[in-house]
Design a protein around this motif. Structure first.
Motif, PDB file in Angstrom:
ATOM      1  N   ARG A  97     -10.421 -10.751  -1.199  1.00  0.00           N
ATOM      2  CA  ARG A  97     -10.149 -11.948  -1.989  1.00  0.00           C
ATOM      3  C   ARG A  97      -9.940 -11.565  -3.449  1.00  0.00           C
ATOM      4  NH1 ARG A  97     -15.292 -15.355  -0.987  1.00  0.00           N
ATOM      5  NH2 ARG A  97     -16.122 -13.237  -0.766  1.00  0.00           N
ATOM      6  N   GLY A  98      -8.855 -12.074  -4.004  1.00  0.00           N
ATOM      7  CA  GLY A  98      -8.578 -11.826  -5.411  1.00  0.00           C
ATOM      8  C   GLY A  98      -8.080 -10.432  -5.724  1.00  0.00           C
ATOM      9  N   ALA A  99      -7.942  -9.578  -4.703  1.00  0.00           N
ATOM     10  CA  ALA A  99      -7.421  -8.231  -4.946  1.00  0.00           C
ATOM     11  C   ALA A  99      -5.940  -8.319  -5.298  1.00  0.00           C
ATOM     12  CB  ALA A  99      -7.623  -7.347  -3.722  1.00  0.00           C
ATOM     13  N   CYS A 100      -5.501  -7.457  -6.201  1.00  0.00           N
ATOM     14  CA  CYS A 100      -4.098  -7.437  -6.597  1.00  0.00           C
ATOM     15  C   CYS A 100      -3.426  -6.248  -5.916  1.00  0.00           C
ATOM     16  CB  CYS A 100      -3.958  -7.312  -8.109  1.00  0.00           C
ATOM     17  SG  CYS A 100      -2.247  -7.483  -8.666  1.00  0.00           S
ATOM     18  N   LEU A 101      -2.451  -6.544  -5.036  1.00  0.00           N
ATOM     19  CA  LEU A 101      -1.777  -5.522  -4.246  1.00  0.00           C
ATOM     20  C   LEU A 101      -0.298  -5.444  -4.588  1.00  0.00           C
ATOM     21  CD1 LEU A 101      -3.755  -6.608  -1.181  1.00  0.00           C
ATOM     22  CD2 LEU A 101      -3.477  -4.181  -1.632  1.00  0.00           C
ATOM     23  N   ARG A 102       0.059  -5.876  -5.759  1.00  0.00           N
ATOM     24  CA  ARG A 102       1.468  -5.875  -6.162  1.00  0.00           C
ATOM     25  C   ARG A 102       2.043  -4.458  -6.069  1.00  0.00           C
ATOM     26  NH1 ARG A 102       4.652  -9.331  -9.438  1.00  0.00           N
ATOM     27  NH2 ARG A 102       6.405  -8.283 -10.435  1.00  0.00           N
ATOM     28  N   GLY A 103       3.099  -4.311  -5.285  1.00  0.00           N
ATOM     29  CA  GLY A 103       3.776  -3.038  -5.158  1.00  0.00           C
ATOM     30  C   GLY A 103       3.058  -2.001  -4.307  1.00  0.00           C
ATOM     31  N   ALA A 104       1.924  -2.363  -3.690  1.00  0.00           N
ATOM     32  CA  ALA A 104       1.190  -1.408  -2.850  1.00  0.00           C
ATOM     33  C   ALA A 104       1.962  -1.137  -1.561  1.00  0.00           C
ATOM     34  CB  ALA A 104      -0.203  -1.942  -2.533  1.00  0.00           C
ATOM     35  N   ASN A 105       1.780   0.061  -1.023  1.00  0.00           N
ATOM     36  CA  ASN A 105       2.433   0.434   0.231  1.00  0.00           C
ATOM     37  C   ASN A 105       1.398   0.432   1.343  1.00  0.00           C
ATOM     38  OD1 ASN A 105       3.868   1.525   2.361  1.00  0.00           O
ATOM     39  ND2 ASN A 105       4.791   3.164   1.167  1.00  0.00           N
ATOM     40  N   LEU A 106       1.485  -0.587   2.225  1.00  0.00           N
ATOM     41  CA  LEU A 106       0.556  -0.724   3.338  1.00  0.00           C
ATOM     42  C   LEU A 106       1.279  -0.582   4.675  1.00  0.00           C
ATOM     43  CD1 LEU A 106      -0.660  -3.350   1.169  1.00  0.00           C
ATOM     44  CD2 LEU A 106      -2.520  -2.553   2.600  1.00  0.00           C
ATOM     45  N   THR A 107       2.305   0.257   4.697  1.00  0.00           N
ATOM     46  CA  THR A 107       3.059   0.471   5.918  1.00  0.00           C
ATOM     47  C   THR A 107       2.131   0.891   7.056  1.00  0.00           C
ATOM     48  OG1 THR A 107       5.036   1.154   4.702  1.00  0.00           O
ATOM     49  CG2 THR A 107       4.885   1.847   6.998  1.00  0.00           C
ATOM     50  N   ALA A 108       2.231   0.159   8.175  1.00  0.00           N
ATOM     51  CA  ALA A 108       1.466   0.455   9.396  1.00  0.00           C
ATOM     52  C   ALA A 108      -0.050   0.420   9.188  1.00  0.00           C
ATOM     53  CB  ALA A 108       1.890   1.790   9.987  1.00  0.00           C
ATOM     54  N   ALA A 109      -0.500  -0.219   8.115  1.00  0.00           N
ATOM     55  CA  ALA A 109      -1.943  -0.361   7.905  1.00  0.00           C
ATOM     56  C   ALA A 109      -2.502  -1.429   8.836  1.00  0.00           C
ATOM     57  CB  ALA A 109      -2.226  -0.734   6.451  1.00  0.00           C
ATOM     58  N   SER A 110      -3.809  -1.362   9.074  1.00  0.00           N
ATOM     59  CA  SER A 110      -4.478  -2.364   9.914  1.00  0.00           C
ATOM     60  C   SER A 110      -5.354  -3.237   9.028  1.00  0.00           C
ATOM     61  CB  SER A 110      -5.321  -1.680  10.986  1.00  0.00           C
ATOM     62  OG  SER A 110      -5.960  -2.640  11.806  1.00  0.00           O
ATOM     63  N   LEU A 111      -5.040  -4.534   9.002  1.00  0.00           N
ATOM     64  CA  LEU A 111      -5.806  -5.498   8.200  1.00  0.00           C
ATOM     65  C   LEU A 111      -6.279  -6.651   9.078  1.00  0.00           C
ATOM     66  CD1 LEU A 111      -3.052  -4.608   6.215  1.00  0.00           C
ATOM     67  CD2 LEU A 111      -4.660  -5.575   4.575  1.00  0.00           C
ATOM     68  N   ILE A 112      -6.685  -6.333  10.300  1.00  0.00           N
ATOM     69  CA  ILE A 112      -7.107  -7.356  11.250  1.00  0.00           C
ATOM     70  C   ILE A 112      -8.301  -8.118  10.682  1.00  0.00           C
ATOM     71  CG2 ILE A 112      -8.001  -7.782  13.574  1.00  0.00           C
ATOM     72  CD1 ILE A 112      -6.586  -5.156  14.414  1.00  0.00           C
ATOM     73  N   GLY A 113      -8.147  -9.423  10.572  1.00  0.00           N
ATOM     74  CA  GLY A 113      -9.236 -10.273  10.100  1.00  0.00           C
ATOM     75  C   GLY A 113      -9.584 -10.103   8.632  1.00  0.00           C
ATOM     76  N   ALA A 114      -8.746  -9.413   7.867  1.00  0.00           N
ATOM     77  CA  ALA A 114      -9.019  -9.232   6.437  1.00  0.00           C
ATOM     78  C   ALA A 114      -8.874 -10.557   5.699  1.00  0.00           C
ATOM     79  CB  ALA A 114      -8.079  -8.195   5.836  1.00  0.00           C
ATOM     80  N   ASP A 115      -9.603 -10.694   4.598  1.00  0.00           N
ATOM     81  CA  ASP A 115      -9.557 -11.918   3.788  1.00  0.00           C
ATOM     82  C   ASP A 115      -8.750 -11.615   2.531  1.00  0.00           C
ATOM     83  OD1 ASP A 115      -9.946 -14.280   2.425  1.00  0.00           O
ATOM     84  OD2 ASP A 115     -12.084 -14.415   2.902  1.00  0.00           O
ATOM     85  N   LEU A 116      -7.531 -12.181   2.478  1.00  0.00           N
ATOM     86  CA  LEU A 116      -6.616 -11.912   1.363  1.00  0.00           C
ATOM     87  C   LEU A 116      -6.380 -13.169   0.518  1.00  0.00           C
ATOM     88  CD1 LEU A 116      -4.451  -9.828   3.699  1.00  0.00           C
ATOM     89  CD2 LEU A 116      -5.019  -8.939   1.454  1.00  0.00           C
ATOM     90  N   ARG A 117      -7.319 -14.074   0.544  1.00  0.00           N
ATOM     91  CA  ARG A 117      -7.153 -15.303  -0.235  1.00  0.00           C
ATOM     92  C   ARG A 117      -7.285 -15.013  -1.732  1.00  0.00           C
ATOM     93  NH1 ARG A 117     -11.659 -18.968   2.375  1.00  0.00           N
ATOM     94  NH2 ARG A 117     -12.690 -16.931   2.414  1.00  0.00           N
ATOM     95  N   GLU A 118      -6.889 -16.003  -2.512  1.00  0.00           N
ATOM     96  CA  GLU A 118      -7.051 -15.890  -3.955  1.00  0.00           C
ATOM     97  C   GLU A 118      -8.541 -15.922  -4.297  1.00  0.00           C
ATOM     98  OE1 GLU A 118      -3.046 -17.930  -5.770  1.00  0.00           O
ATOM     99  OE2 GLU A 118      -4.729 -19.227  -5.309  1.00  0.00           O
ATOM    100  N   GLY A 119      -8.878 -15.353  -5.431  1.00  0.00           N
ATOM    101  CA  GLY A 119     -10.269 -15.371  -5.876  1.00  0.00           C
ATOM    102  C   GLY A 119     -10.377 -14.710  -7.237  1.00  0.00           C
ATOM    103  N   GLN A 120     -11.412 -15.040  -7.971  1.00  0.00           N
ATOM    104  CA  GLN A 120     -11.612 -14.437  -9.284  1.00  0.00           C
ATOM    105  C   GLN A 120     -13.083 -14.125  -9.501  1.00  0.00           C
ATOM    106  OE1 GLN A 120      -9.652 -17.335 -11.979  1.00  0.00           O
ATOM    107  NE2 GLN A 120      -8.213 -15.696 -12.461  1.00  0.00           N
TER     108      GLN A 120
END
Length: 398
Positions: A97-120
């Motif tokens: 939550r709230g992590a900034c991944l702008r321009g990150a390369n997550l090719t073939a990464a596994s994010l099963i059930g990850a929480d990518l919502r906004e947050g501060q």
């Protein structure tokens, strides 16, 4: 992020933290879970590191190399992962939550059930009361990130900003993307089964060949989006008033009896997705050009000499399949599992061999581990991130 909230760390101290974390994971005495919260790890080389369950709250990982890293269940709340290399990383159930991944390369990464919502993150401040930790970019941002082939099934991405993000061939099954900002995103070939896109802005995005079964799209803005060749809910198929499964049985009888019983079938352009069981079936020489098999379990199937030109075999389980001499020109095999499959030549007798032909096929993210590709024709294939450990390419044309 503001520099005042971050601390530098020397290589020796970092190594000590990682060693103690490894001891903790191994349940050894003296081990301690890694706490790298608010640490500046800019451009750090951390390939393959195991930081599962670690605390990386607010850490700065700008440009860090985390290829093959294990970050399962890690706390990455508010972390700065801009331009980080996270290819093949495991981030299942991570708190992002709230992590900034702008321009990150997550090719073939596994994010099963990850929480990518906004947050501060907010800090106590004697003068201001609460002070927000500031990113140089918006927190919870995935703009321009690369998630091609990534597994985001069950991830929470409510309101996430992912403008011009590459989700091609990604697994977004059951992902909650309501109110997400997906303008100009690339969702070509993505699996969106059961995905919640309600209220999302998908203006100008591309969804060519996306798989959308039971996808919630109420209030979703798809204006100017390219939705060509989307695969939606399959329907029951009947051939001459007979169910498809029965028709396949006729072909199977023809194969097993050498033509004494049953009839050879031509099933070009057919959607096979509702066939109950395709495992270990004998369907040699089947005509199924441009047919759809997406997601089916075809393990151990016999398709020697079959016509599968331009067939859609994405995400199929083809472990141990016999595909000797099959025509697979232009076939889509993205994410297909062909571990131990036989794609060698088919012996027609008299010294004649029929080669398996995959000319122009798309093999992105497929697995050919221990597969036999002897003499296979593989000219012009697209094969990004293919796993082929132990594969036999003897005399293959590629």
């Amino acid at each position: 992020m503001t520099a005042a909230t971050l601390q530098l760390i020397d290589p020796v101290s970092l190594r000590n933290i990682l060693d103690l974390h490894a001891m903790f994971k191994a349940q050894k005495a003296g081990g301690r879970i890694a706490n790298l919260s608010y640490i500046d790890l800019t451009d750090m080389k951390l390939e393959g590191v195991d930081l599962s369950d670690a605390n990386l709250t607010g850490a700065r990982l700008y440009g860090a190399s985390l290829r093959d890293a294990i970050l399962m269940r890690a706390n990455l709340f508010g972390a700065d992962l801009r331009n980080a290399d996270l290819r093949f990383a495991r981030l299942d159930r991570a708190d992002m939550r709230g992590a900034c991944l702008r321009g990150a390369n997550l090719t073939a990464a596994s994010l099963i059930g990850a929480d990518l919502r906004e947050g501060q993150i907010a800090f106590k401040d004697d003068k201001q009361g609460l002070r927000l930790m500031k990113h140089e970019r918006k927190p919870g941002e995935l703009d321009y990130a690369i998630l091609s082939g990534a597994d985001l099934s069950g991830a929470r991405m409510i309101g996430t900003a992912a403008i011009s993000t590459d989700f091609s061939d990604a697994n977004l099954t059951g992902t909650i993307m309501s109110q997400a900002k997906l303008r100009k995103a690339n969702l070509d070939g993505a699996v969106l089964n059961g995905t919640d896109l309600s209220g999302a802005d998908v203006t100008g995005a591309t969804l060519r060949g996306a798989i959308m079964v039971d996808t919630a799209t109420a209030g979703c803005n798809l204006s100017e989006a390219d939705t060509a060749d989307i695969l939606s809910t399959p329907i029951s198929v009947y051939i001459d008033d007979e169910p498809l499964d029965t028709v396949l049985g006729h072909h199977e009888a023809w194969v097993r009896t050498g033509g004494a019983k049953g009839t050879r079938q031509s099933l070009n352009g057919v959607d096979f997705r509702l066939v109950l069981d395709m495992r270990k079936r004998s369907l040699s020489t089947l005509d199924a050009a441009e047919s759809v098999f997406v997601g089916l379990d075809l393990s151990g199937i016999e398709l020697q000499g079959a016509n599968l030109v331009n067939a859609d075999l994405r995400r199929c389980n083809l472990k141990g399949a016999d595909l000797r001499g099959a025509r697979l020109q232009g076939a889509k095999l993205n994410h297909a599992d062909l571990e131990g499959a036989n794609l060698g030549p088919l012996d027609l007798g008299g010294g004649r061999l029929l080669r398996t032909d995959m000319t122009g096929a798309v093999l992105n993210h497929a697995s050919f581990v221990n597969a036999d590709l002897t003499r296979a024709r593989m000219i012009g294939v697209t094969a990004d991130n293919v796993k082929d450990k132990g594969a036999n390419y003897t005399l293959a044309e590629r």
